[in-house]
Write a protein that holds these residues in place. Structure first.
Motif, PDB file in Angstrom:
ATOM      1  N   THR C 125       0.824  -1.210   0.000  1.00 25.61           N
ATOM      2  CA  THR C 125       0.000   0.000   0.000  1.00 25.61           C
ATOM      3  C   THR C 125       0.863   1.266   0.000  1.00 25.61           C
ATOM      4  N   GLY C 126       2.154   1.126   0.350  1.00 27.14           N
ATOM      5  CA  GLY C 126       3.035   2.296   0.359  1.00 27.14           C
ATOM      6  C   GLY C 126       2.978   3.092   1.650  1.00 27.14           C
ATOM      7  N   GLU C 127       2.085   2.713   2.567  1.00 28.10           N
ATOM      8  CA  GLU C 127       2.050   3.409   3.857  1.00 28.10           C
ATOM      9  C   GLU C 127       1.891   2.387   4.981  1.00 28.10           C
ATOM     10  N   LEU C 128       2.263   2.810   6.189  1.00 26.88           N
ATOM     11  CA  LEU C 128       2.117   1.895   7.324  1.00 26.88           C
ATOM     12  C   LEU C 128       0.631   1.599   7.525  1.00 26.88           C
ATOM     13  N   ILE C 129       0.331   0.335   7.860  1.00 30.48           N
ATOM     14  CA  ILE C 129      -1.054  -0.133   7.920  1.00 30.48           C
ATOM     15  C   ILE C 129      -1.580  -0.048   9.359  1.00 30.48           C
ATOM     16  N   GLU C 130      -2.808   0.474   9.527  1.00 30.17           N
ATOM     17  CA  GLU C 130      -3.456   0.431  10.844  1.00 30.17           C
ATOM     18  C   GLU C 130      -4.309  -0.831  10.949  1.00 30.17           C
ATOM     19  N   GLU C 131      -5.211  -0.975   9.967  1.00 23.80           N
ATOM     20  CA  GLU C 131      -6.114  -2.117   9.982  1.00 23.80           C
ATOM     21  C   GLU C 131      -5.734  -3.044   8.823  1.00 23.80           C
ATOM     22  N   TYR C 132      -5.473  -4.292   9.166  1.00 24.60           N
ATOM     23  CA  TYR C 132      -4.948  -5.204   8.157  1.00 24.60           C
ATOM     24  C   TYR C 132      -6.059  -5.889   7.375  1.00 24.60           C
ATOM     25  N   ASP C 133      -6.503  -5.259   6.277  1.00 26.54           N
ATOM     26  CA  ASP C 133      -7.472  -5.918   5.416  1.00 26.54           C
ATOM     27  C   ASP C 133      -6.805  -7.016   4.596  1.00 26.54           C
ATOM     28  N   VAL C 134      -7.596  -7.991   4.183  1.00 25.22           N
ATOM     29  CA  VAL C 134      -7.112  -9.040   3.285  1.00 25.22           C
ATOM     30  C   VAL C 134      -7.898  -8.942   1.979  1.00 25.22           C
ATOM     31  N   LEU C 135      -7.155  -8.713   0.899  1.00 27.54           N
ATOM     32  CA  LEU C 135      -7.774  -8.650  -0.428  1.00 27.54           C
ATOM     33  C   LEU C 135      -7.827 -10.044  -1.045  1.00 27.54           C
ATOM     34  N   GLY C 136      -8.812 -10.263  -1.904  1.00 27.92           N
ATOM     35  CA  GLY C 136      -8.911 -11.564  -2.540  1.00 27.92           C
ATOM     36  C   GLY C 136      -9.000 -11.479  -4.044  1.00 27.92           C
ATOM     37  N   ALA C 137      -8.603 -12.569  -4.683  1.00 30.09           N
ATOM     38  CA  ALA C 137      -8.827 -12.772  -6.115  1.00 30.09           C
ATOM     39  C   ALA C 137      -9.058 -14.259  -6.287  1.00 30.09           C
ATOM     40  N   THR C 138      -9.996 -14.645  -7.123  1.00 30.23           N
ATOM     41  CA  THR C 138     -10.288 -16.068  -7.282  1.00 30.23           C
ATOM     42  C   THR C 138     -10.523 -16.410  -8.750  1.00 30.23           C
ATOM     43  N   THR C 139     -10.708 -17.703  -8.993  1.00 29.41           N
ATOM     44  CA  THR C 139     -11.006 -18.146 -10.349  1.00 29.41           C
ATOM     45  C   THR C 139     -12.479 -18.499 -10.525  1.00 29.41           C
ATOM     46  N   THR C 140     -13.238 -18.562  -9.417  1.00 31.17           N
ATOM     47  CA  THR C 140     -14.663 -18.927  -9.526  1.00 31.17           C
ATOM     48  C   THR C 140     -15.518 -18.042  -8.623  1.00 31.17           C
ATOM     49  N   ASP C 141     -16.764 -17.846  -8.990  1.00 29.67           N
ATOM     50  CA  ASP C 141     -17.673 -17.036  -8.196  1.00 29.67           C
ATOM     51  C   ASP C 141     -17.988 -17.689  -6.849  1.00 29.67           C
ATOM     52  N   GLU C 142     -18.134 -19.029  -6.844  1.00 32.08           N
ATOM     53  CA  GLU C 142     -18.442 -19.726  -5.601  1.00 32.08           C
ATOM     54  C   GLU C 142     -17.351 -19.467  -4.567  1.00 32.08           C
ATOM     55  N   PHE C 143     -16.104 -19.595  -5.047  1.00 32.36           N
ATOM     56  CA  PHE C 143     -14.960 -19.413  -4.165  1.00 32.36           C
ATOM     57  C   PHE C 143     -14.976 -17.989  -3.606  1.00 32.36           C
ATOM     58  N   ALA C 144     -15.298 -17.021  -4.468  1.00 36.43           N
ATOM     59  CA  ALA C 144     -15.327 -15.622  -4.051  1.00 36.43           C
ATOM     60  C   ALA C 144     -16.367 -15.407  -2.953  1.00 36.43           C
ATOM     61  N   GLU C 145     -17.510 -16.064  -3.101  1.00 35.30           N
ATOM     62  CA  GLU C 145     -18.575 -15.919  -2.112  1.00 35.30           C
ATOM     63  C   GLU C 145     -18.123 -16.417  -0.739  1.00 35.30           C
ATOM     64  N   THR C 146     -17.555 -17.641  -0.726  1.00 34.78           N
ATOM     65  CA  THR C 146     -17.048 -18.210   0.521  1.00 34.78           C
ATOM     66  C   THR C 146     -16.062 -17.260   1.199  1.00 34.78           C
ATOM     67  N   LEU C 147     -15.178 -16.705   0.402  1.00 28.22           N
ATOM     68  CA  LEU C 147     -14.145 -15.845   0.973  1.00 28.22           C
ATOM     69  C   LEU C 147     -14.741 -14.533   1.475  1.00 28.22           C
ATOM     70  N   SER C 148     -15.695 -13.990   0.739  1.00 30.74           N
ATOM     71  CA  SER C 148     -16.362 -12.765   1.165  1.00 30.74           C
ATOM     72  C   SER C 148     -16.974 -12.949   2.546  1.00 30.74           C
ATOM     73  N   GLU C 149     -17.621 -14.090   2.726  1.00 31.94           N
ATOM     74  CA  GLU C 149     -18.231 -14.381   4.022  1.00 31.94           C
ATOM     75  C   GLU C 149     -17.202 -14.449   5.140  1.00 31.94           C
ATOM     76  N   ALA C 150     -15.967 -14.823   4.772  1.00 30.59           N
ATOM     77  CA  ALA C 150     -14.896 -14.898   5.769  1.00 30.59           C
ATOM     78  C   ALA C 150     -14.194 -13.548   5.947  1.00 30.59           C
ATOM     79  N   GLY C 151     -14.732 -12.497   5.330  1.00 27.26           N
ATOM     80  CA  GLY C 151     -14.191 -11.158   5.556  1.00 27.26           C
ATOM     81  C   GLY C 151     -13.198 -10.669   4.518  1.00 27.26           C
ATOM     82  N   VAL C 152     -12.961 -11.466   3.485  1.00 31.30           N
ATOM     83  CA  VAL C 152     -12.025 -11.055   2.439  1.00 31.30           C
ATOM     84  C   VAL C 152     -12.667  -9.981   1.568  1.00 31.30           C
ATOM     85  N   GLU C 153     -11.904  -8.953   1.205  1.00 31.74           N
ATOM     86  CA  GLU C 153     -12.424  -7.875   0.380  1.00 31.74           C
ATOM     87  C   GLU C 153     -12.098  -8.102  -1.093  1.00 31.74           C
TER      88      GLU C 153
END
Lengths: 252, 252, 252, 252
Positions: C125-153
């Motif tokens: 991000t280029g700056e010191l982090i306060e809150e550690y978000d986790v970004l996601g990328a997937t190959t399938t929509d189902e996988f993305a849904e599961t991860l979203s529910e687990a808090g992945v952005e």
């Protein structure tokens, strides 16, 4: 030309020789050591290894051209074990070439029945050396023990960056192919060609392999280098701009 | 396209021709010399060599595109031996390409029955040249003798860095494949395209191979370059900032 | 050695394991996370992958040499699914090596019946982090849904430069070979080794895969890093020249 | 994955289509032009080309990963000839990859019965452009004549450095494989993404191939770029430090 091309020059019988590698590297320690062996002991050129991974280059000696190559010499000293000495002026120019050349070198070692591999080199300390320690790394505990008894130091996580190039791969690929292998690394500043470090490495090798060589010419060369160092230190005291590290690296 | 792709354009019979190579290099000496040969003597394009190791590039001449290639021309002068002249605008882009292209060039040489190889080039001295000596390197003593008689100089360990690229490998690989090969290197500052150095190299080649060419256009070009040098020296005397070496390297 | 060489160390049966990759990258987030897993859960080394595309290097540990390799470990936690954890100290040295190694890694995944792939890494991000978000990328929509529910952005066009190296190719080649694959990227400054970002990534993985680990050692390491950051900020306030980004990048 | 891997997405019949290539390059002229075609005319994705010579990378679009690829689209406009449009975000990462990818692209062109090739690109002038000329280079005189009539300029030895990358090789390799091929190069400063240059190139293509597109969105984008240029010029007049060329190159 093939990617790796081994030319047979002679085919003497050697009795369970050790492979001694001294290609260019830090402080030219390995190369100085291997070349000193070849000057002091009788030797016979047995193989030349050409490769499309070497620089696309010929060297010129008295007007005659020689294609970039690594060379194997057979050395059969009166005292001690037979040796196969690997020397040359070049390293591979790319990652795959390092792997392929090392495998080719081990093929030659196989042909001659080599049963132990010694890679010679230097380890840079960044400062001028007073006492020339020799660091070791091996592939087997037995080998490490033998070397420890000969005064080689084994330190946790040293050298920190591992060992790169043919010397490192002779251990890495050697281990996978069943060769007990060791790297003997003379401490050296890293700034200068270092005959004293080469001598320290050879003294260990003498003890372990059992031959004996005279060090007079290596000592002369070391004296010349010390003269260079003395002059640099004088210049520094006079606040004159000293030669840069870059200059020093190529003195000798 | 294959890694190395030889296109046959014509297939004349040549009688034991010599191969004369002049690809781009220091001072463009070799390339200038080869191109001057092709301008002054009748020549026929016989082969084009394409390679995936050449730059991925077409050159444009009056709107027509030509894929990067090296070209072989047949030259059959009235006096002297037949020649196969290798010219072009590119060197290989990587180490393996240098080896592979040189092998391909020697394959073509084989096809035409070449029995001697001349690689033409320049050797940088770092200063403006008064007298244009030609340095030599060969693969055989006989060849060296012939060239010595023609005024070529052979010096111990010169050029210090050996000979790099196709010129060097024509000697290195040529020797391994049984071609007597020589490199003729005109001294040149290394800063400027150097028609005088090219002339010096061609004068030696004339003597050894036996043809004769007019040097008027090369001398004109040399006069133009001297005018450039004169202007630079004037600028230097006026303490104006002179063009950098980098600028000069590309003048011409 | 072959271009890609898989050594079988052990061959346990795993039940539809997930592949968890953590090779070196931004902030060493993926590598820290994978190594923390291996320290906290029982694991067994099952495969070593050697390659001529890895650096030509051995690492030295207490004087013993180990050839550059990537390693697969089998992890069978009491809670949650079986895992195949891929760790190591190296990335491929060239473009083709990245593709070839990733294909080799997926071959191993195939052998063990892997049915989901998790690539772990950091996103700078280029700056010191306060809150550690986790970004996601997937190959399938189902996988993305599961991860979203687990808090992945999931953010449009982030990371802007895509995902480079083995992590990216595990998604790209994984998708083509039919593996549902996801990349979990912990936000990190990009300047420092970042144990907190690794923890954030592991917390997501815990939720999705179902195991549980203790984070005490990772938190200790994070405290050490914060001490480093605090000192740097002090130095900056005193207008002392702070360590450069380049220095910071290698702290830890 | 194979070195070059062609994925068939659809297989429509095209009637002697022309190939139109617009991969990234100077001023993104070719890419903008190809993408504008695909936005304005109905198109169908027909092939994806993956390669180990592309960057080892996935791009992320709304959290979904896509492996680096070049894409072929079939375009069958009501007026004019059928087109096969080649677009993408990447060039090959090495010399051999440029050759191999271009050969693969021509294989696809062969499959669809392509009988003319148009490579679209920009030619950098180093200054802001008032009047957008389009330079041409071709493999045949007939093709040159047609293009001249459509207003394309053919200049001796321009572009001076030839044409590099896929655009150049489509001419070089295309010629060797019997495809009449042309490169249309819109003049562009080289500093900015240049929609006006792309429009100039497309206007020529419209005339020669016979389709018609609306330029409104391209003109909007051009207005935005002009606003950027105006602001820079203002900043320069106020002696404020202007954005560097490097910054500008990536605006847009």
């Amino acid at each position: 030309m093939d990617e790796y091309d081994v030319e047979t020059v002679a085919d003497p019988d050697l009795s369970e020789p050790v492979l001694v590698e001294g290609l260019p590297g830090v402080g030219h320690v390995g190369k100085l050591a291997a070349e000193h062996l070849l000057e002091e002991l009788e030797s016979e050129l047995v193989r030349k290894v050409y490769s499309t991974h070497f620089p696309p280059q010929v060297s010129i000696d008295e007007g005659r051209a020689e294609l970039a190559a690594a060379e194997f010499y057979a050395v059969t000293p009166e005292d001690g074990r037979d040796m196969l000495v690997l020397s040359g002026n070049h390293q591979a120019q790319d990652t795959e070439g390092h792997y392929g050349l090392t495998d080719t070198f081990l093929d030659v070692a196989d042909e001659f029945g080599v049963d132990e591999v010694f890679a010679l080199g230097g380890v840079p300390t960044g400062e001028l050396i007073e006492e020339y320690d020799v660091l070791g790394a091996t592939t087997t505990d037995e080998f490490a023990e033998t070397l420890s008894e000969a005064g080689v130091e084994f330190r946790d996580d040293e050298p920190a960056g591992g060992i790169v190039g043919v010397s490192g791969l002779l251990l890495g690929l050697g281990k996978r192919r069943g060769f007990p292998a060791a790297c003997l690394m003379g401490e050296t500043s890293g700034y200068l060609v270092d005959p004293k470090s080469a001598q320290a490495v050879l003294e260990v090798l003498q003890t372990v392999v059992g031959f004996e060589v005279d060090f007079a010419t290596l000592e002369e060369r070391a004296d010349e280098m010390e003269e260079v160092v003395r002059k640099i230190q004088e210049m520094e005291q006079q606040n004159a701009p000293a030669p840069s590290d870059e200059d020093l690296r190529y003195i000798g």
